[in-house]
Design an enzyme around this catalytic site. Structure first.
Site, mmCIF file in Angstrom:
data_model
loop_
_atom_site.group_PDB
_atom_site.id
_atom_site.type_symbol
_atom_site.label_atom_id
_atom_site.label_comp_id
_atom_site.label_asym_id
_atom_site.label_seq_id
_atom_site.Cartn_x
_atom_site.Cartn_y
_atom_site.Cartn_z
ATOM 1 N N GLY A 159 32.592 42.615 46.093
ATOM 2 C CA GLY A 159 32.369 41.557 45.114
ATOM 3 C C GLY A 159 33.675 41.105 44.500
ATOM 4 O O GLY A 159 34.733 41.185 45.130
ATOM 5 N N CYS A 160 33.615 40.667 43.276
ATOM 6 C CA CYS A 160 34.773 40.150 42.558
ATOM 7 C C CYS A 160 35.913 41.166 42.553
ATOM 8 O O CYS A 160 35.737 42.302 42.129
ATOM 9 C CB CYS A 160 34.357 39.833 41.128
ATOM 10 S SG CYS A 160 35.720 39.519 40.004
ATOM 11 N N PHE A 161 37.086 40.753 43.018
ATOM 12 C CA PHE A 161 38.196 41.707 43.082
ATOM 13 C C PHE A 161 38.708 42.101 41.707
ATOM 14 O O PHE A 161 39.248 43.180 41.536
ATOM 15 C CB PHE A 161 39.324 41.265 44.008
ATOM 16 C CG PHE A 161 39.898 39.878 43.852
ATOM 17 C CD1 PHE A 161 39.975 39.210 42.650
ATOM 18 C CD2 PHE A 161 40.401 39.247 44.977
ATOM 19 C CE1 PHE A 161 40.533 37.949 42.552
ATOM 20 C CE2 PHE A 161 40.975 37.981 44.894
ATOM 21 C CZ PHE A 161 41.032 37.328 43.678
ATOM 22 N N CYS B 256 36.906 42.977 39.301
ATOM 23 C CA CYS B 256 36.039 44.068 38.847
ATOM 24 C C CYS B 256 36.290 45.365 39.603
ATOM 25 O O CYS B 256 36.368 46.430 38.999
ATOM 26 C CB CYS B 256 34.584 43.637 38.978
ATOM 27 S SG CYS B 256 34.221 42.131 38.032
#
Length: 175
Positions: free
Chosen positions: A9-11, A13
């Site tokens: 997912g979002c890097f 995070c």
């Protein structure tokens, strides 16, 4: 020192969480697994390049081995949602492992099998590569330590992931 490339997912995070793991000395956000050379954030966000937002983790394998790092990875994101993590939707947010050699590939397969029983749905994490790593733009690096702690999205997503890390791997968290 060893390296691992993970996409969950979002890097912003995943980078924030893996930085708190004992033995991890560096985490770089970037793009991997696509067809466009030197992609930009805007291009990757369009979902047309085939890249995933990923992180390249540098770690001391005498402190934490690749298998344990993968177990952490499977706790801090949802490996059962195809091309999605929370509100982030698209192939750029897929759950994927990018092993750097045959030994990592075998350990990635074993980690998926080992962690499958911890989830109510099948793990959809892919094992991809080899693929070229492209570092993300400078403003994405160490995002949580800077801008991220003022970003409502990060404030909603990262603390629960950090709590999962601390709950499941208390002995692996930096002091």
């Amino acid at each position: 020192m060893a390296e691992a490339i993970l996409a969950g997912g979002c890097f912003w995070c995943t980078e924030a969480v893996l930085r708190d793991v004992n033995g991890v000395s560096g985490v770089e956000s970037g793009y991997i697994g696509g067809t466009v050379p030197n992609p930009t954030y805007k291009q990757v966000c369009s979902g047309t390049t085939g890249h995933a937002e990923g992180i390249r983790v540098t770690f001391d394998d005498a402190v934490i081995d690749y298998a344990t790092l993968l177990d952490v990875f499977f706790v801090i994101h949802d490996p059962t949602t195809l091309n999605r993590q929370g509100n982030d939707v698209g192939t750029q947010y897929r759950s994927a492992l990018f092993p750097l050699d045959d030994a990592q590939r075998a350990q990635a397969e074993a980690a998926i099998a080992r962690n499958a029983s911890h989830w109510p749905a099948p793990i959809v994490t892919t094992i991809e590569g080899p693929a070229t790593w492209y570092p993300a733009e400078d403003y994405h690096q160490e995002y949580w330590e800077g801008e991220g702690q003022r970003n409502p999205y990060c404030l909603a997503v990262i603390p629960p992931k950090l709590n999962k890390l601390r709950k499941s791997f208390a002995d692996r968290v930096k002091a």
